[in-house]
Motif scaffolding. Structure first.
Motif, short mmCIF file in Angstrom:
data_model
loop_
_atom_site.label_atom_id
_atom_site.label_comp_id
_atom_site.label_asym_id
_atom_site.label_seq_id
_atom_site.Cartn_x
_atom_site.Cartn_y
_atom_site.Cartn_z
N ARG A 1 1.58 12.75 57.42
CA ARG A 1 0.66 11.47 57.41
C ARG A 1 -0.78 11.70 57.60
O ARG A 1 -1.61 10.91 57.09
N HIS A 2 -1.07 12.37 58.54
CA HIS A 2 -2.50 12.55 59.21
C HIS A 2 -3.30 12.87 57.85
O HIS A 2 -4.47 12.53 57.46
N PHE A 3 -3.04 14.16 57.46
CA PHE A 3 -3.66 14.65 56.43
C PHE A 3 -3.75 13.72 55.18
O PHE A 3 -4.78 13.47 54.30
N ALA A 4 -2.65 13.04 54.87
CA ALA A 4 -2.68 11.84 53.71
C ALA A 4 -3.90 11.05 54.15
O ALA A 4 -4.50 10.33 53.10
N ALA A 5 -3.85 10.42 55.22
CA ALA A 5 -4.77 9.31 55.65
C ALA A 5 -6.17 9.87 55.66
O ALA A 5 -7.25 9.36 55.09
N PHE A 6 -6.35 11.23 55.97
CA PHE A 6 -7.39 11.86 56.00
C PHE A 6 -8.06 11.80 54.55
O PHE A 6 -9.19 11.72 54.21
N GLY A 7 -7.05 12.34 53.50
CA GLY A 7 -7.72 12.29 52.12
C GLY A 7 -8.00 11.16 51.71
O GLY A 7 -8.93 10.98 50.86
N CYS A 8 -7.58 10.06 52.13
CA CYS A 8 -7.77 8.67 51.90
C CYS A 8 -9.16 8.21 52.03
O CYS A 8 -9.93 7.90 51.51
N ILE A 9 -9.47 8.75 53.47
CA ILE A 9 -10.74 8.41 54.04
C ILE A 9 -11.94 9.29 53.13
O ILE A 9 -12.84 8.93 52.69
N MET A 10 -11.65 10.64 52.86
CA MET A 10 -12.51 11.42 52.05
C MET A 10 -12.60 11.08 50.65
O MET A 10 -13.66 11.05 50.12
N ALA A 11 -11.70 10.22 50.08
CA ALA A 11 -11.80 9.80 48.82
C ALA A 11 -12.77 8.58 49.01
O ALA A 11 -13.54 8.44 48.03
N ALA A 12 -12.80 7.71 49.91
CA ALA A 12 -13.52 6.35 50.19
C ALA A 12 -15.08 7.18 50.45
O ALA A 12 -15.86 6.44 49.71
N VAL A 13 -15.24 8.41 51.25
CA VAL A 13 -16.56 9.22 51.08
C VAL A 13 -16.89 9.23 49.78
O VAL A 13 -18.13 9.02 49.52
N GLY A 14 -16.18 10.01 49.01
CA GLY A 14 -16.55 10.21 47.71
C GLY A 14 -16.85 9.14 46.79
O GLY A 14 -18.10 9.10 46.12
N PHE A 15 -16.42 8.04 46.98
CA PHE A 15 -16.62 6.54 46.30
C PHE A 15 -18.11 6.30 46.47
O PHE A 15 -18.71 5.81 45.66
N LEU A 16 -18.30 6.26 47.90
CA LEU A 16 -19.45 5.72 48.20
C LEU A 16 -20.61 6.62 47.79
O LEU A 16 -21.71 6.15 47.89
N PHE A 17 -20.40 8.04 48.18
CA PHE A 17 -21.51 8.86 47.95
C PHE A 17 -21.63 9.23 46.28
O PHE A 17 -22.83 9.78 45.85
N VAL A 18 -20.92 8.76 45.21
CA VAL A 18 -21.00 9.25 44.00
C VAL A 18 -22.16 8.55 43.39
O VAL A 18 -22.46 7.20 43.51
#
Length: 115
Positions: free
Chosen positions: A96-113
């Protein structure tokens, strides 16, 4: 790069300020006087602010948006908290921790793309 370095340092202080008093388990945490814990945590948080505010100013002056600064801070906070949780509090990481981290990293990607 100064923005990221300052955010990492600020998150080290803030994670410690928020969670240091939980070390030792619920019984130990409950035995610590709440006002003492708050005072110590505020002292630690002062250092966090002394690092986070310049980090945000430097990042903003370098062209980062407020949203980018916030999501980068959240991603850094999760990495630091994960390490703190395992090394200081002795709690295991789960999928669950890794899944949540993956979601946050996806958000980082969305904001920096495209930036």
């Amino acid at each position: 790069m100064p923005t990221i370095a300052l955010l990492i340092l600020s998150n080290l202080f803030m994670t410690t300020a928020w969670y240091w008093h939980l070390k030792g388990g619920p019984a130990v945490a409950a035995s610590r006087p709440l006002l003492t814990v708050i005072a110590i945590s505020w002292g630690l948080a002062l250092f966090e602010y002394c690092l986070a505010v310049p980090a945000n100013r430097i990042g903003f002056a370098s062209g980062w948006s407020a949203g980018q600064l916030k999501i980068a801070q959240e991603a850094i906070a999760l990495i630091i908290f994960g390490a703190f949780m395992v090394t200081v509090l002795g709690e295991p990481l789960h999928w669950r921790h890794f899944a949540a981290f993956g979601c946050i990293m996806a958000a980082v990607g969305f904001l920096f793309v495209g930036k």
